[in-house]
Scaffold this active site. Sequence first.
Site, PDB file in Angstrom:
ATOM      1  N   CYS A 108      18.715  56.982  30.176  1.00  0.00           N
ATOM      2  CA  CYS A 108      18.080  58.104  30.866  1.00  0.00           C
ATOM      3  C   CYS A 108      18.600  58.126  32.292  1.00  0.00           C
ATOM      4  O   CYS A 108      18.638  57.086  32.953  1.00  0.00           O
ATOM      5  CB  CYS A 108      16.560  57.933  30.852  1.00  0.00           C
ATOM      6  SG  CYS A 108      15.692  59.289  31.671  1.00  0.00           S
ATOM      7  N   HIS A 150      14.121  63.304  23.313  1.00  0.00           N
ATOM      8  CA  HIS A 150      14.154  62.604  24.601  1.00  0.00           C
ATOM      9  C   HIS A 150      13.850  63.576  25.747  1.00  0.00           C
ATOM     10  O   HIS A 150      13.015  63.289  26.622  1.00  0.00           O
ATOM     11  CB  HIS A 150      15.530  61.952  24.787  1.00  0.00           C
ATOM     12  CG  HIS A 150      15.717  61.253  26.105  1.00  0.00           C
ATOM     13  ND1 HIS A 150      15.904  59.901  26.212  1.00  0.00           N
ATOM     14  CD2 HIS A 150      15.726  61.728  27.386  1.00  0.00           C
ATOM     15  CE1 HIS A 150      16.012  59.576  27.490  1.00  0.00           C
ATOM     16  NE2 HIS A 150      15.922  60.676  28.221  1.00  0.00           N
ATOM     17  N   GLU A 151      14.538  64.727  25.746  1.00  0.00           N
ATOM     18  CA  GLU A 151      14.371  65.664  26.866  1.00  0.00           C
ATOM     19  C   GLU A 151      12.982  66.288  26.872  1.00  0.00           C
ATOM     20  O   GLU A 151      12.369  66.448  27.936  1.00  0.00           O
ATOM     21  CB  GLU A 151      15.451  66.750  26.822  1.00  0.00           C
ATOM     22  CG  GLU A 151      16.875  66.244  26.948  1.00  0.00           C
ATOM     23  CD  GLU A 151      17.090  65.264  28.080  1.00  0.00           C
ATOM     24  OE1 GLU A 151      16.394  65.360  29.106  1.00  0.00           O
ATOM     25  OE2 GLU A 151      17.954  64.375  27.921  1.00  0.00           O
ATOM     26  N   HIS A 154      10.289  64.317  28.467  1.00  0.00           N
ATOM     27  CA  HIS A 154      10.212  64.391  29.930  1.00  0.00           C
ATOM     28  C   HIS A 154       9.206  65.454  30.383  1.00  0.00           C
ATOM     29  O   HIS A 154       8.614  65.332  31.457  1.00  0.00           O
ATOM     30  CB  HIS A 154      11.581  64.738  30.531  1.00  0.00           C
ATOM     31  CG  HIS A 154      12.505  63.569  30.687  1.00  0.00           C
ATOM     32  ND1 HIS A 154      12.208  62.496  31.479  1.00  0.00           N
ATOM     33  CD2 HIS A 154      13.731  63.319  30.155  1.00  0.00           C
ATOM     34  CE1 HIS A 154      13.219  61.624  31.436  1.00  0.00           C
ATOM     35  NE2 HIS A 154      14.147  62.097  30.625  1.00  0.00           N
TER      36      HIS A 154
HETATM   37 NI    NI Z   1      15.895  61.085  30.295  1.00  0.00          NI
END
Ligand code: NI
Length: 186
Positions: A108, A150-151, A154
């Site tokens: 990340c 993953h994104e 966030h």
């Molecule tokens: Ni990330």
Amino acid sequence: MADVFSIDSDRIVRAGHAALARIADPIADPVAPAVRHLAAQMADHMERAGGVGLAAPQLGVSLRMVVFFVPASRVTSLPGDSAEPLTVLINPVVEAVDREIELGLEGCLSLPGLRGVVPRFKSIRYRGFTLDGNEIDRTVSGFHARVVQHEVDHLDGILYPARMTDLTSLVYVDEVNARGGETANG
Ligand code: NI
């Protein structure tokens, strides 16, 4: 509205920044010029940092937008995993296609230098909007599914270590590269 889009630093913020720990706000108007401008800044930061994805909170902007791409070199043989050009996804919603989980190494840009093995759904359906206001509705697998999960995490204040089930795999990239590991960095 202008202050919503102001970027407080011209850098990718790291773990500990408040924007990475909160639920980001939906974008009311995906076709607003300020949204397009922010997406361009996100893509620029992502490319300069050598990542494959970036979420708006990583620039300190608490809005629900991510950018990503799928390099040909990362594509798996799973159906629904193919190389993808730069994609902007606004107000994304992710759901698992089934409960099948796959382990993969992730990095990340907000946790520079680290990598960890993260369980993710092997296949997902995601929906959202483009900068033109068109709806995106995709069912994808493999690396494509991983980078989107993953994104989108966030946007909910979740960094990948919080998804890890074996923290002994949290390592520094220099050591991983010495072993020839494959990584995803978003
Ligand atoms: Ni990330």
